[in-house]
Design a protein around this motif. Sequence first.
Motif, PDB file in Angstrom:
ATOM      1  N   GLU A   9      44.130  56.404  96.889  1.00 20.56           N
ATOM      2  CA  GLU A   9      44.374  55.190  97.604  1.00 20.56           C
ATOM      3  C   GLU A   9      43.022  54.214  96.878  1.00 20.56           C
ATOM      4  O   GLU A   9      41.912  54.682  96.994  1.00 20.56           O
ATOM      5  CB  GLU A   9      44.477  55.042  98.858  1.00 20.56           C
ATOM      6  N   HIS A  10      43.634  53.233  96.188  1.00 20.32           N
ATOM      7  CA  HIS A  10      42.560  52.342  95.654  1.00 20.32           C
ATOM      8  C   HIS A  10      42.630  51.067  96.245  1.00 20.32           C
ATOM      9  O   HIS A  10      43.445  50.588  96.482  1.00 20.32           O
ATOM     10  CB  HIS A  10      42.881  52.062  94.026  1.00 20.32           C
ATOM     11  N   SER A  11      41.246  50.282  96.125  1.00 24.76           N
ATOM     12  CA  SER A  11      41.052  48.934  96.522  1.00 24.76           C
ATOM     13  C   SER A  11      40.631  48.335  95.521  1.00 24.76           C
ATOM     14  O   SER A  11      39.620  48.952  94.619  1.00 24.76           O
ATOM     15  CB  SER A  11      40.327  48.927  97.570  1.00 24.76           C
ATOM     16  N   TRP A  12      41.130  47.082  94.946  1.00 20.37           N
ATOM     17  CA  TRP A  12      40.520  46.385  93.915  1.00 20.37           C
ATOM     18  C   TRP A  12      39.830  45.181  94.273  1.00 20.37           C
ATOM     19  O   TRP A  12      40.322  44.392  94.761  1.00 20.37           O
ATOM     20  CB  TRP A  12      41.944  45.994  93.036  1.00 20.37           C
ATOM     21  N   ILE A  13      38.704  45.221  93.717  1.00 20.06           N
ATOM     22  CA  ILE A  13      37.612  44.208  94.081  1.00 20.06           C
ATOM     23  C   ILE A  13      37.681  43.192  92.863  1.00 20.06           C
ATOM     24  O   ILE A  13      37.845  43.448  91.786  1.00 20.06           O
ATOM     25  CB  ILE A  13      36.046  44.711  93.798  1.00 20.06           C
ATOM     26  N   LYS A  14      38.138  41.792  93.327  1.00 15.85           N
ATOM     27  CA  LYS A  14      38.651  40.829  92.438  1.00 15.85           C
ATOM     28  C   LYS A  14      37.075  39.894  91.995  1.00 15.85           C
ATOM     29  O   LYS A  14      37.719  39.021  91.069  1.00 15.85           O
ATOM     30  CB  LYS A  14      39.802  40.174  92.845  1.00 15.85           C
ATOM     31  N   SER A  15      36.358  39.940  92.876  1.00 17.29           N
ATOM     32  CA  SER A  15      35.075  39.084  92.599  1.00 17.29           C
ATOM     33  C   SER A  15      33.935  39.675  93.083  1.00 17.29           C
ATOM     34  O   SER A  15      33.917  40.179  94.273  1.00 17.29           O
ATOM     35  CB  SER A  15      35.443  37.652  92.979  1.00 17.29           C
ATOM     36  N   ALA A  16      32.864  40.081  92.296  1.00 18.37           N
ATOM     37  CA  ALA A  16      31.718  40.559  92.991  1.00 18.37           C
ATOM     38  C   ALA A  16      30.513  39.555  92.471  1.00 18.37           C
ATOM     39  O   ALA A  16      30.578  38.770  91.698  1.00 18.37           O
ATOM     40  CB  ALA A  16      31.341  41.755  92.215  1.00 18.37           C
ATOM     41  N   PRO A  17      29.575  39.754  93.359  1.00 14.68           N
ATOM     42  CA  PRO A  17      28.368  38.835  93.202  1.00 14.68           C
ATOM     43  C   PRO A  17      27.366  39.546  92.185  1.00 14.68           C
ATOM     44  O   PRO A  17      27.506  40.656  91.647  1.00 14.68           O
ATOM     45  CB  PRO A  17      27.426  38.911  94.354  1.00 14.68           C
ATOM     46  N   GLY A  18      26.155  38.535  91.772  1.00 10.45           N
ATOM     47  CA  GLY A  18      25.341  39.301  91.125  1.00 10.45           C
ATOM     48  C   GLY A  18      25.595  39.785  89.533  1.00 10.45           C
ATOM     49  O   GLY A  18      26.495  39.083  89.155  1.00 10.45           O
ATOM     50  N   PRO A  19      25.076  40.925  89.206  1.00  9.78           N
ATOM     51  CA  PRO A  19      25.558  41.390  87.703  1.00  9.78           C
ATOM     52  C   PRO A  19      26.788  41.849  87.930  1.00  9.78           C
ATOM     53  O   PRO A  19      27.571  41.673  86.668  1.00  9.78           O
ATOM     54  CB  PRO A  19      24.756  42.699  87.679  1.00  9.78           C
ATOM     55  N   GLY A  20      27.519  42.240  88.985  1.00  7.50           N
ATOM     56  CA  GLY A  20      28.942  42.450  89.191  1.00  7.50           C
ATOM     57  C   GLY A  20      29.970  41.184  88.709  1.00  7.50           C
ATOM     58  O   GLY A  20      30.825  41.564  88.278  1.00  7.50           O
ATOM     59  N   ALA A  21      29.350  40.211  88.633  1.00  7.07           N
ATOM     60  CA  ALA A  21      30.184  38.853  88.442  1.00  7.07           C
ATOM     61  C   ALA A  21      30.628  38.991  86.913  1.00  7.07           C
ATOM     62  O   ALA A  21      31.818  38.500  86.549  1.00  7.07           O
ATOM     63  CB  ALA A  21      29.425  37.585  88.379  1.00  7.07           C
TER      64      ALA A  21
END
Lengths: 500, 296
Positions: free
Chosen positions: A457-469
């Motif tokens: 099972e996966h969850s998908w992050i669609k927007s991240a802060p900091g360097p993750g952006a």
Amino acid sequence: MNPLIAPPLPFDMKPRARDAVRDLKLQQFVGNATHLKDTQRGGIFGRDFGHDYDELRTVARDTKQYALDHLDELLERFITNAEKSGAKVHAATTGREACEIALNIARAHGAQGRAMSCVKSKSMVTEEIGLLPAFEAAGIKTLETDLGEFILQIDGDAPSHIVTPMIHKDRVATAKSFVRELGARYTEDPTELTMIARAHMRGLYRTADLGVSGANFLLADEGAAVICTNEGNFDLSVGGPPVHIVFVGIEKLIRGACDLAPFLKLLARSGTAQPLTVYTSFVRGPRRVGEHGGPKELHFVLVDAGRVGVLASEKRDLLRCIRCGACLNACPVYRKVGGHSYGSMYAGPIGAVLTPELERAQGNTDAGLANYADLPRASSLCGACYEACPVKIDIPKFLMHDRARLRERGLSPKSEGHMLKLWRWLAERPAMFRFAIRAVRLHARMLGSKDARSGAEHSWIKSAPGPGAGWTQSRDLGIATGESFREWFARRDNKSGGGR
Amino acid sequence: MRIALFTTCLAEALAPRALKATVLVLEHVLEHVLEHEGVTVELPAAQTCCGQPMLSNGLPADAAILARRMCEIFAPYNAVVTPSGSCCSVVREKYEALFARGSADHKAVVALAAKTFELIEFLETQLKIDPATLRGKTPSAAPITCHDACHLRGIHRHGSTAPYLTRACCGDVRELPDAAQCCGFGGMFSTQFPEVSTALGEEKLAHVASTGAATLVASDTGCAAHLAGLAHRKNVALRVISPAEALAESLGLLETGAPNGGNPGAPNGGNPGAPNGGNPGAPNGGNPGAPNGGKP
Ligand code: SF4
């Protein structure tokens, strides 16, 4: 100098790289040409040398390294032998000095009241020292005779590849430039285009006061230079004018003709997948009595411009470079961003390490890297350059080295540094590290969008802060949120009675 | 012989299934192919991160701290096996430069390097398992293609996954055009130069699509996350798995999973084998006009 290769400092690579990625023509021209050359390079080495290819590279690496380790001795030998053959040898510590030397030579031959003219064959070091702008300021009109360089010259453009300087342009652009600048008839036929350039240049070779070139190798034993070209333009530039100046970086020295073979075998194959360049020219001394061609005066200007400094540094390996361009063709980043994104005449992987180093060695210690802080980071460290390099320069190693220097001097993004330090701190504390991973997974489970991927099972992050952006600007981040690996492993352990 | 699994932090966070598959494949080989009694795969609990992120981003001293930890943790084992090509190459070829030659640390990292292997490499060169013996009962004919992590170059294993999986009959392994080119992940590079990284990733995905394969086998967790993330954002149906998972599925040790992407959030998007679970060529597989599809 052209701001494309001599930009205002500190240089910001990112906007140029962004524009290049969106430039469809550049993507097509540079992408196709580099892929083609890279594939052909693999092909010709496989065909001609098979498993001996690696051995040949090792020989070339060691031969060049030997020369660098004995540079003082070889320099002396070269000077003695070149002078014996009647050439004049000059040493220039800086680029400006090299230009001054050339201007003095020119002045000594200048006819009163007439503008001087110069025919020049391809040379990276003259780009580096800014010879053309210096000549221009002194009223010396210079013609680039390498076809690619000629087209760039009439377009006010700059080279974007050390071997194929107009890799970012195509025939259509050339055809238009020839109509505009030379009053030629419009044609896209390569042969016709070449003939137009040829007709334009021929007469100028005959009337030029001065010939200028670079050199691929300097032979200490012979006091001679070796120049590899495909167009024969070097031979014309050395054959016609009464005075010829060879500009050459001191790292081009090798022992002599005895050591030349492996380099000739490697240079053209690495650069253009040719067994040899069409012309391999040797220049030794000025015109001798009874000879009909050749310059009456032959000068060698040996250019340091930071090289002695590089030789004394950890990055001395970089001086082995024979400027074959193979690392550019193999580099995924170069293929996408093109040469002008590197803000230097030396683009691609070798440029990314050499440009800041030459800057550093010439000036104050920090400026080089501070001025080109993006270059060491503009790499995925994939290693294709190292694999392609005929003299085995471990470019990724030097990129990492520069990243460390950037970090030490506070020239890298601080937030990233803090994050990495925190990561390392956690990694020393396994329980906390596992907790951190669990927190990421929990966060993803709560905030990400769900669907299955590869059965877990996966969850998908669609927007991240900091360097993750930077990541989520174009990508989702899939995080497995089901049973963790450790939970699974422990469960199996228990089932099998802890016997595992 | 004691075999330790080197999990890598990225795989623990992003790809636990690749780790399960590694354990299952190794155990299968040990028990059923080699019939080694009592050799098991162990999980050293204290392991965390090998230090690659620090090493690649200008913090070699921090990487050295973690390299020392790695040496201690894996000291009791004869072999250290990981599904991640990239972390493997760090241990194998990058640790050495962190310590002075002749120092105890240097000796320790050299010893660790000598016994650390990427999974396929371990099977092929250490256990000497002929891939033909890893054929499942009903070999899959599903088209797949392989992308090797660039760092496998450093250990001379670039391009070795596809032939191994082909001979193990893990599917109809299609040749990936321009397989030598980097996928654009490159660790922090992916966030520092996102446009360049993305452009390279998209080129890789286009090549993958041209093979007709719906499953991409990527030999590094980072490359896999990058390519799967791009595909998912574009609603392209593509399953990205590790070589270990490909082998485990083929051997029947793991159930074949569903593609990622395709139709995020759709009711049956998570149901393996469901009609629209991202089947390439299926009516809504990657159709930008589909209700949940397209670029957000
Ligand atoms: S670094 Fe190596 S591959 Fe690149 S131009 Fe120089 S010699 Fe050629």
